[in-house]
Structures are given as C-alpha cells and as structure tokens.
Design a protein around this motif. Structure first.
Motif, PDB file in Angstrom:
ATOM      1  N   LEU A 198     -11.843   8.016  30.075  1.00  0.00           N
ATOM      2  CA  LEU A 198     -11.167   9.104  30.781  1.00  0.00           C
ATOM      3  C   LEU A 198     -11.644  10.457  30.264  1.00  0.00           C
ATOM      4  O   LEU A 198     -11.960  11.359  31.057  1.00  0.00           O
ATOM      5  N   VAL A 199     -11.726  10.603  28.947  1.00  0.00           N
ATOM      6  CA  VAL A 199     -12.181  11.863  28.353  1.00  0.00           C
ATOM      7  C   VAL A 199     -13.615  12.171  28.789  1.00  0.00           C
ATOM      8  O   VAL A 199     -13.934  13.313  29.161  1.00  0.00           O
ATOM      9  N   GLU A 200     -14.467  11.166  28.759  1.00  0.00           N
ATOM     10  CA  GLU A 200     -15.867  11.364  29.168  1.00  0.00           C
ATOM     11  C   GLU A 200     -15.956  11.786  30.628  1.00  0.00           C
ATOM     12  O   GLU A 200     -16.751  12.663  30.998  1.00  0.00           O
ATOM     13  N   THR A 201     -15.131  11.199  31.474  1.00  0.00           N
ATOM     14  CA  THR A 201     -15.117  11.539  32.895  1.00  0.00           C
ATOM     15  C   THR A 201     -14.688  12.992  33.105  1.00  0.00           C
ATOM     16  O   THR A 201     -15.318  13.741  33.869  1.00  0.00           O
ATOM     17  N   LEU A 202     -13.624  13.392  32.438  1.00  0.00           N
ATOM     18  CA  LEU A 202     -13.134  14.771  32.574  1.00  0.00           C
ATOM     19  C   LEU A 202     -14.169  15.776  32.085  1.00  0.00           C
ATOM     20  O   LEU A 202     -14.343  16.853  32.669  1.00  0.00           O
ATOM     21  N   ARG A 203     -14.891  15.417  31.025  1.00  0.00           N
ATOM     22  CA  ARG A 203     -15.925  16.299  30.489  1.00  0.00           C
ATOM     23  C   ARG A 203     -17.100  16.407  31.478  1.00  0.00           C
ATOM     24  O   ARG A 203     -17.606  17.515  31.739  1.00  0.00           O
ATOM     25  N   GLU A 204     -17.523  15.280  32.015  1.00  0.00           N
ATOM     26  CA  GLU A 204     -18.641  15.282  32.973  1.00  0.00           C
ATOM     27  C   GLU A 204     -18.295  16.041  34.246  1.00  0.00           C
ATOM     28  O   GLU A 204     -19.151  16.710  34.832  1.00  0.00           O
ATOM     29  N   GLN A 205     -17.041  15.936  34.679  1.00  0.00           N
ATOM     30  CA  GLN A 205     -16.621  16.613  35.908  1.00  0.00           C
ATOM     31  C   GLN A 205     -16.161  18.051  35.646  1.00  0.00           C
ATOM     32  O   GLN A 205     -15.771  18.749  36.585  1.00  0.00           O
ATOM     33  N   GLU A 206     -16.234  18.465  34.369  1.00  0.00           N
ATOM     34  CA  GLU A 206     -15.887  19.832  33.959  1.00  0.00           C
ATOM     35  C   GLU A 206     -14.500  20.237  34.458  1.00  0.00           C
ATOM     36  O   GLU A 206     -14.299  21.317  35.036  1.00  0.00           O
ATOM     37  N   ARG A 207     -13.565  19.377  34.207  1.00  0.00           N
ATOM     38  CA  ARG A 207     -12.194  19.624  34.661  1.00  0.00           C
ATOM     39  C   ARG A 207     -11.375  20.326  33.574  1.00  0.00           C
ATOM     40  O   ARG A 207     -11.450  19.982  32.396  1.00  0.00           O
ATOM     41  N   ASP A 208     -10.547  21.263  34.011  1.00  0.00           N
ATOM     42  CA  ASP A 208      -9.684  21.988  33.080  1.00  0.00           C
ATOM     43  C   ASP A 208      -8.681  21.057  32.403  1.00  0.00           C
ATOM     44  O   ASP A 208      -8.195  21.344  31.308  1.00  0.00           O
ATOM     45  N   ALA A 209      -8.376  19.936  33.073  1.00  0.00           N
ATOM     46  CA  ALA A 209      -7.387  18.996  32.542  1.00  0.00           C
ATOM     47  C   ALA A 209      -7.844  18.357  31.235  1.00  0.00           C
ATOM     48  O   ALA A 209      -7.034  17.756  30.527  1.00  0.00           O
ATOM     49  N   LEU A 210      -9.126  18.473  30.898  1.00  0.00           N
ATOM     50  CA  LEU A 210      -9.623  17.930  29.632  1.00  0.00           C
ATOM     51  C   LEU A 210      -8.866  18.552  28.462  1.00  0.00           C
ATOM     52  O   LEU A 210      -8.550  17.859  27.483  1.00  0.00           O
ATOM     53  N   GLU A 211      -8.563  19.837  28.557  1.00  0.00           N
ATOM     54  CA  GLU A 211      -7.848  20.516  27.474  1.00  0.00           C
ATOM     55  C   GLU A 211      -6.464  19.900  27.268  1.00  0.00           C
ATOM     56  O   GLU A 211      -6.004  19.731  26.128  1.00  0.00           O
ATOM     57  N   LEU A 212      -5.799  19.531  28.365  1.00  0.00           N
ATOM     58  CA  LEU A 212      -4.483  18.900  28.267  1.00  0.00           C
ATOM     59  C   LEU A 212      -4.569  17.553  27.565  1.00  0.00           C
ATOM     60  O   LEU A 212      -3.747  17.230  26.699  1.00  0.00           O
TER      61      LEU A 212
END
Length: 278
Positions: free
Chosen positions: A242-256
C-alpha cells in the motif's frame, strides 16, 4: 526466504483466491464509485499476485467470512511457530461468544437475570454479548504442567488464579481480532463498539484488541486506526504494498499512512503474530 515471509505469501494467496476477487478489472476491496479507491486497489493488489476474475463481486458476508478464515489460519499457523516465545495452550477460534472466557463469564449470569426481567433487559440491552470475528484463547493448565520443573503450587496457594484447572478456571481470552475486508462507516462504528464492550465489561486482564483490514483508502483506515484507547493497533493485510502504491501514484494520502505508522497505530499483517505473543 524466512518462514514468516513465506507464511505472509501464503496468506496473500489465500486472500486472492477467495475473499478478494476481480470484477471487470477492479479488485473487490475497491469502492467502485471512488476513483482513488479503484486506482489504489488495482495497483496494490497487482503487487501481491494475480486475481481470480468473476462476473460479479462476491457477496459481502461471504467475502468477509472467507477473510476471517484466512486471518484465523494465518495466526494459528504462526502461533505454532512461536511457542518458544509464548509457551502455553493457545488456540485460534472464530464466532465464539466472549462469555465463554474467564474475563467475561459473568455476562452469562447477567443475561440470565435480564431474561428473567423485561425491565432489566430493557435497561441492559444485549450489546455486551458480542462474538469477535477471530479470537486467540489460552487454556487453563493442570497442576502437573505448572509443577513440571518443580513443586511450585499446591492446594494451599494460588487458589483463585485463572490459570489453574484445579480452580475450575475457564480459558482466558488472549486476543480479540476484528477482521474487516473493507472499511465503511457502519463497520467503523461496529469495530469501535466491540472494542469498548471488551474494555468495559471485563473482569481481569484486558485481551489484545486489534483489527485487520484490506481497505485501500487511507482515510478510511484512519477512521479506525487514529486515536487511542479503543484498540491496540490496526493491521493492514499488505502495508508495504500500500505504501509503495501511494508513493508511486504520488498521493497526498501517503503522509496520513506514514503518520499512522510512525504513531504505532498501523502495522503490517506480518507484525501481528509477534505482537500477539507479548
């Protein structure tokens, strides 16, 4: 490859062969009406393995039951490997009412009183009679086991301990695990209510209270994970993916997600067995 990494891979294979399926290219854990949910779920699941394609999404109750079974078997398999870290007679069960266990046995007496009085039943309700999705239970021990390394106890001491069969002790609820394949507002409330009932209605030690989910949307995970007091922690079935996906998609939700991880409110499913032996 380590044993736990292999066990995690088997758990994922089990999830992708039953509770998590694919309908028209979208994993069943995604909210089809939410673009972000669809995109995150597709990329996250793709990092784990191939999905079985279905014309229709499996019924929610059926998928949820399959997810519970996968979690139960994973935890049971792990506990067998970690007996050197946590000795004792442990079992992993599903669908058992908490009044079966030592800390909550008094709830059976309360129910009997309520059944005999309509007024009392109205005041008390039945919300305290919960059945956690999955539980880890420690059985009481015979004196022969307790004394196997020497004469430690006899009839003159420890006459009320919940560990001794000689005292008529019931099994102890070691952990309560809420398994939610996805998270919606009604499931958040249900999970928190169960946790509060376990906290308020116990006599004796509090069991571990945790939740496991495959929800792809960070804000929905946060609805359960953030805050303190209700649960020990929330465990994601594929947190690194999940973390890798959020990072690859450059989503702000990664910070959450990183906030929940750093705050010890969110961990991976592979962390759960070791946390439960504490």
């Amino acid at each position: 490859m380590t044993w736990l990494r292999e066990a995690r891979a088997r758990f994922h294979a089990r999830c992708l062969s039953g509770p998590i399926t694919e309908t028209r290219g979208v994993p069943s854990v995604a909210d089809v009406s939410n673009t972000s949910s669809r995109e995150i779920a597709k990329a996250m699941v793709a990092k784990i393995g191939p999905l079985i394609s279905h014309a229709e999404k499996p019924a929610g109750q059926t998928a949820g039951s399959l997810f519970e079974a996968a979690c139960q078997d994973f935890i049971a398999e792990c506990f067998e490997q970690f007996t050197h870290l946590r000795p004792g007679r442990f079992s992993v069960e599903r669908g058992q009412q908490i009044s079966r266990y030592a800390q909550y046995a008094h709830l059976d007496e309360l129910r009997a009183l309520a059944d005999a009085s309509r007024t009392l039943k109205t005041h008390l309700g039945t919300d305290y009679l919960i059945k956690p999705d999955v539980v880890v239970v420690r059985g009481a021990e015979t004196d022969a086991v307790i004394n196997q390394s020497g004469d430690l106890v006899d009839a003159s001491v420890a006459r009320h301990s919940g560990l001794r069969q000689a005292n008529g002790a019931r099994a102890t609820l070691h952990a309560s695990i809420s398994c939610k394949l996805t998270i919606r507002s009604d499931r958040v409330q249900n999970t928190r209510s169960e946790a509060l009932n376990l906290i308020r209605n116990r006599k004796g030690r509090l069991p571990h209270i945790v939740a496991v989910t495959a929800e792809p949307v960070p804000s929905r995970i946060a609805a359960i994970a953030l805050g303190t007091g209700d649960m020990d922690c929330v465990y994601h079935f594929a947190l690194p993916e999940l973390v890798e996906t959020l990072r690859e998609q450059e989503r702000d939700a990664l910070e959450l997600v990183e906030t929940m991880i750093d705050g010890q409110r969110l961990r991976d499913i592979s962390d759960l067995p070791l946390d439960l032996v504490v």
